[in-house]
Design an enzyme around this catalytic site. Structure first.
Site, PDB file in Angstrom:
ATOM      1  N   ILE A 639      45.873-100.460 -92.727  1.00 17.35           N
ATOM      2  CA  ILE A 639      46.595-101.610 -92.150  1.00 17.35           C
ATOM      3  C   ILE A 639      45.733-102.296 -91.095  1.00 17.35           C
ATOM      4  O   ILE A 639      46.238-102.987 -90.217  1.00 17.35           O
ATOM      5  CB  ILE A 639      47.962-101.179 -91.576  1.00 17.35           C
ATOM      6  N   GLY A 640      44.437-102.052 -91.192  1.00 19.55           N
ATOM      7  CA  GLY A 640      43.500-102.674 -90.257  1.00 19.55           C
ATOM      8  C   GLY A 640      42.774-101.654 -89.411  1.00 19.55           C
ATOM      9  O   GLY A 640      41.748-101.940 -88.807  1.00 19.55           O
ATOM     10  N   SER A 643      41.067 -97.076 -92.428  1.00 21.69           N
ATOM     11  CA  SER A 643      41.082 -95.828 -93.203  1.00 21.69           C
ATOM     12  C   SER A 643      40.216 -95.934 -94.462  1.00 21.69           C
ATOM     13  O   SER A 643      39.626 -94.939 -94.890  1.00 21.69           O
ATOM     14  CB  SER A 643      42.512 -95.406 -93.557  1.00 21.69           C
ATOM     15  N   SER A 679      50.964 -93.527 -90.336  1.00 25.10           N
ATOM     16  CA  SER A 679      51.738 -93.458 -89.094  1.00 25.10           C
ATOM     17  C   SER A 679      51.304 -92.221 -88.334  1.00 25.10           C
ATOM     18  O   SER A 679      50.620 -91.349 -88.879  1.00 25.10           O
ATOM     19  CB  SER A 679      53.248 -93.363 -89.386  1.00 25.10           C
ATOM     20  N   ALA A 680      51.706 -92.177 -87.073  1.00 26.73           N
ATOM     21  CA  ALA A 680      51.528 -90.984 -86.246  1.00 26.73           C
ATOM     22  C   ALA A 680      50.067 -90.535 -86.165  1.00 26.73           C
ATOM     23  O   ALA A 680      49.790 -89.349 -86.021  1.00 26.73           O
ATOM     24  CB  ALA A 680      52.415 -89.833 -86.745  1.00 26.73           C
ATOM     25  N   ARG A 682      47.763 -90.056 -88.272  1.00 24.97           N
ATOM     26  CA  ARG A 682      47.534 -88.932 -89.161  1.00 24.97           C
ATOM     27  C   ARG A 682      46.455 -89.179 -90.221  1.00 24.97           C
ATOM     28  O   ARG A 682      45.985 -88.236 -90.850  1.00 24.97           O
ATOM     29  CB  ARG A 682      48.838 -88.538 -89.873  1.00 24.97           C
ATOM     30  N   THR A 684      43.129 -90.386 -90.300  1.00 25.50           N
ATOM     31  CA  THR A 684      41.790 -89.825 -90.128  1.00 25.50           C
ATOM     32  C   THR A 684      41.859 -88.307 -90.157  1.00 25.50           C
ATOM     33  O   THR A 684      41.019 -87.642 -90.782  1.00 25.50           O
ATOM     34  CB  THR A 684      41.170 -90.318 -88.807  1.00 25.50           C
ATOM     35  N   GLU A 872      47.733 -94.086 -82.171  1.00 21.13           N
ATOM     36  CA  GLU A 872      48.914 -94.154 -81.302  1.00 21.13           C
ATOM     37  C   GLU A 872      48.532 -93.948 -79.840  1.00 21.13           C
ATOM     38  O   GLU A 872      49.134 -94.519 -78.931  1.00 21.13           O
ATOM     39  CB  GLU A 872      49.936 -93.065 -81.670  1.00 21.13           C
TER      40      GLU A 872
END
Ligand code: FES
Length: 915
Positions: A639-640, A643, A679-680, A682, A684, A872
């Site tokens: 998402i930017g 990844s 999310s979170a 996680r 990488t 995050e």
């Protein structure tokens, strides 16, 4: 062609019929196919649609096409010449200036206009020129660097050869700077019907839908109305299945303003003309409860009958004896803090399309969670999950909100029932009204320490406004008590949390899952406590910092990898220098009678990567084709944050293939295994570990096939894999190998699931396999007469374990800090009032000060090559760092965010009165 609208676009003459009153952005995108021009707000607030009209910048959403007859228009597609990127585009790639890429066309076009008129701009001139374009990802630092870099010393963005730890550019970067990247609204199939959602005008109201057929008969081009009765399966979804409570369409009662009650499908023009006020529906407004205080009153309206007292869930972590620790304390502080709703404000509003394919459905558009969407849609559509294919588009920012289903069911239902492709694009207002927000918080904290400044006890209580539906409320309520201690060793601790339903849009995931809110209270009170002890504030944190071998508040002990102390230590010299400079500044200001005061503040963070005590697997597949191409199926949605690049670098490191030579198959539930949700922090860590394992398994299989030892080298050539050991090289001829069902002659697929353990009734256990750590130092100046705050510099030290790509790490730090600045100083979503990007303010390029990123690498034994998550973490320390710096400058602590000038002034006056 006579009578049409003539103009020149990117050097080519065009003539369009029936375009006069259309927005130029619509003509460029829909009639001429220049979808590099993005639409983020249709109001001139975000600048994503900026084009050049006769060399001058303009928001194309604000210009009627008829006004530009005879003009020369330049869009982002016009910046490349003869298929080659311009220096400016290359510079954006080289500096990592495009993360999600949705703002990039607008930024590039503005920058081109600047450089055309001023080939060697200063930093301030770049900031001025780009001030009309919003970016929610980058924090603007790399955009400024890229524009200045292009102007001064053009450098080519060819670095794709590096391995682990190298600053290679985003592997998926080029389409983002040419305008070719396909975002959710960019590739709507011809012949699609369009869908418009009818939404509640009230926070709480009952409704009866009128004569739908008469409505359709009265509006040419409208084809169907859908409501709850048309949902093929369950009219219910939710990201945590046991808590799933959100209807696709409300049934008789709407529980928040903007909630969907029906949807209308029709031809594009008819939907564009549709005024939702014409929809036949009768409303009765009901009393809403908009805050936890209101929702917990005895006579409060009930949001869900199944949840008495409007309580969604409670969380608790408890260790030691808090009462005894408080009694033992020599110094005590306590306080109440509050934070408001925060809107994600990604520049890409939700959009996408669906089409029915036989007895299945395909859905294309923006998301952070392809497989979760698939499973949720399967329930809604009453289909087997395998009959639902989710194909994520490029995602123009997410930050947590695009984890939840939002636009998807409406197009799926329309496409299914009408058997035509169905498309949707939320307006900015719809996006802001209906999608999830950061939880508002009301937090009370008490902390005590001994005479030397060692914390003896901490008590935390947080109430979170979770809005109408559960979304990620349980996650926030469970994560906050684990993290509310901050990265400190506290033996006597009790933290409870409460998520309360109200008649507001659902609160959900937003970068930090509640931890940024709790850190504000904890970090600000630590400053007050340090002052009571008479300890330097950084020293106080070092004295209490968590370390290897010390238990966290959940009883988890890390023998290695705890990185908060190195982060604080690396700030010490900066801290001394900044504090000395601030003292000198303030002496001079006091002598001259100037109202300005300089302050220095620090905030810290820790953050557990991945789900809290729950399974959290990622699966990655890597295959080799007959021609020797290495193909990475990576479903970790980019998402930017990068990844795609990170996974390619990890695979590159193991397999010895340049990242540039690895072909990436992006997320698609039909062709990539489940990389889990983005999310979170996680991806990488978790997907990176799965990538490492998959690449290692592939390498091992190749070595076995060549009958050589684990130390042999491999290299991929056209149609062959060369294996060399002890000076002897053999070749595996791939043409002779059978191709498997996925099309590969050699393939590996591995899953990684972080080892965690459930928390017991006191919140004791192993919630996360890995934490990341950070500390940020803020220097700022407060005008004590106006209450305005000018950020001077932020120095950010973050422990990432191992920086797979330092440029991407810096990008995350800079972007997170910008969002932290918004949380601290300006952002406040008020349901029903701030539903656009001119009433809801996010940081612009002029609001973000210089940022110095310091990458700390305390390797973690669990993560891939020692890497930890980061996304995050980076905004958590910023807001408390700013509040602590304001207090350092003025003596006034702002406890209710955002710290707008009126609140800063009020706090200064109260502090003076107290004094
Ligand atoms: Fe600017 Fe995402 S890169 S909004």
């Amino acid at each position: 062609m006579s009578g049409g609208l003539s103009m020149t676009v990117n050097g080519n003459a065009v003539c369009i019929d029936d375009a006069g009153s259309s927005r130029l952005s619509v003509v460029l995108r829909d009639k001429l196919g220049f979808t590099g021009t993005k639409v983020g707000c249709d109001a001139g607030d975000c600048g994503a649609c900026t084009v050049l009209i006769d060399g001058k910048i303009a928001c194309s959403c604000l210009v009627a096409a008829g006004q530009v007859a005879g003009s020369e228009i330049t869009t982002v597609e016009g910046l490349s010449a003869n298929g080659s990127l311009s220096d400016l585009q290359n510079s954006f790639l080289a500096y990592g200036a495009a993360q999600c890429g949705i703002c990039t066309p607008g930024m590039l076009v503005n920058a081109k206009a600047l450089l055309d008129s001023n080939p060697n701009p200063s930093r301030a001139e770049v900031q001025d020129a780009l001030g009309g374009v919003l970016c929610r990802c980058t924090g603007y630092a790399k955009i400024i660097d890229a524009v200045m870099g292009a102007a001064q010393t053009p450098r080519l963005a060819t670095n794709l050869q590096g391995g682990l730890g190298d600053r290679i550019r985003h592997v998926d970067g080029p389409p983002k700077v040419t305008g070719e990247a396909v975002f959710s609204a960019d590739e709507i199939p011809d012949g699609s019907v369009w869908v418009k959602v009818i939404r509640s005008p009230y926070h709480h109201g009952s409704f009866v839908v009128g004569d739908k057929q008469a409505f359709l008969d009265a509006h040419a081009g409208l084809l169907a109305v859908f409501d709850a009765s048309d949902v093929p399966g369950r009219n219910n979804h939710g990201v945590i299945p046991p808590f799933a409570d959100q209807p696709v369409f409300a049934e008789g009662i709407a529980r928040h303003k903007g909630e969907a009650v029906a949807a209308v499908a029709g031809e594009r023009e008819a939907i564009a003309q549709l005024d939702p006020a014409d929809f036949p529906i009768e409303w009765s407004e009901l009393e809403p409860a908009l805050t936890p205080d209101a929702a917990m009153k005895n006579d409060a309206p009930t949001v869900h009958e199944s949840r008495p007292g409007n309580v969604l869930v409670r969380g608790l972590v408890r260790c030691g004896d808090v009462e005894a620790g408080m009694t033992q304390a020599v110094h005590n502080v306590s306080g109440r803090f509050s934070t408001p709703f925060i809107e994600h404000a990604y520049i890409e509003p939700e959009a996408g399309y669906a089409r029915r394919v036989g007895n299945g459905i395909e859905v294309f558009g923006c998301t952070q969670a392809a497989y979760m969407d698939r499973d949720g849609l399967a329930e809604i559509m009453n289909l087997d999950p395998d009959a639902v294919r989710v194909m994520p588009s490029a995602c123009g920012g997410g930050f947590g909100s695009k984890l939840d289903i939002s636009w998807q069911p409406y197009v799926a239902i329309a496409a299914w029932l009408l058997d035509r492709p169905a498309a949707i694009a939320f307006t900015r207002c719809e996006s802001m009204q209906s999608t999830t927000k950061r939880h508002p918080s009301q937090i009370e904290v008490a902390v005590g320490c001994d005479a030397e400044g060692r914390i003896t006890a901490m008590r935390f209580s947080g109430t979170f406004n979770t809005g109408t539906y559960a979304s990620w409320g349980p996650t926030v309520a469970n994560r906050v008590p684990v993290h509310a201690s901050g990265p400190y060793h506290i033996e006597n601790y009790c933290a409870d949390s409460l998520a309360v339903h109200t008649h507001c849009a659902p609160s959900g995931a937003f970068r930090g899952f509640g931890v940024p809110q709790s850190a504000v209270a904890q970090e600000c009170l630590f400053d007050e406590l340090a002052d009571k002890v008479g300890l330097d504030r950084l020293e106080f944190r070092l004295k209490n910092a968590l370390d290897n071998g010390l238990p966290t508040v959940t009883g988890q002990v890390f023998e290695s990898g705890v990185g908060i102390r190195p982060c604080l230590e690396v700030l010490q010299a900066h801290w001394q220098e900044a504090s000395t400079a601030a003292e000198a500044f303030n002496r001079n200001a006091a002598q001259s009678g100037a109202p300005l005061r300089r302050g220095v503040g620090v905030g810290t963070c820790w953050y557990g990567c991945g789900n809290t005590s729950l399974p959290n697997p990622s699966t990655i597949r890597i295959g080799v084709t007959k021609d020797g191409t290495v193909v990475l199926h990576q479903g970790a949605i980019d998402i930017g944050q990068g990844s795609n690049t990170v996974m390619a670098q990890i695979a590159s490191e193991v397999l010895g293939v340049p990242a540039a030579d690895i072909e990436i198959v992006g997320p698609d539930t039909a062709v990539t295994p489940d990389g889990g949700k983005t999310s979170a922090s996680r991806q990488t860590f978790v997907s990176g570990k799965a990538t490492q394992r998959s690449a290692e398994a592939l390498r091992a299989a190749i070595l076995r096939r060549a009958n050589v030892s684990e130390t042999a080298d491999i290299s991929f050539r056209h149609g062959k894999i060369a294996v060399s050991e002890a000076g002897t090289e053999t070749e595996i001829d791939l043409a002779n190998l059978p191709v498997n069902a996925h099309g590969y002659v050699q393939m590996a697929e591995e899953t990684y699931d972080p080892p965690t353990k459930p928390l017991d009734e006191n919140g004791q256990g192993i919630p996360y396999a890995v934490f990341g750590y950070g500390a940020q130092m803020v220097e700022l100046t407060v005008d004590t007469r106006l209450g305005t705050v000018k950020l001077e510099k932020i120095t950010a030290a973050h422990d990432v374990g191992r920086a797979i790509n330092p440029m991407l790490v810096e990008g995350q730090i800079e972007g997170g800090i910008a969002q932290g600045i918004g949380l601290a100083l300006m952002e406040e979503f008020i349901p029903g009032r701030t539903e656009n990007l001119h009433d809801y303010l996010i940081p612009t390029i002029g609001d973000v000060p210089p940022i110095e990123s310091i990458i700390v690498e305390v390797a973690d034994g669990e993560g891939p090559f020692g890497a930890k998550g980061l996304g995050e973490h980076v905004l958590i320390p910023t807001a408390p760092g700013i509040l602590n710096a304001i207090r350092d400058a003025t003596g006034a602590m702002v406890r209710d965010l955002p710290a707008t000038p009126d609140r800063v002034l009020k706090a200064i006056r109260e502090a003076r009165n107290d004094g």
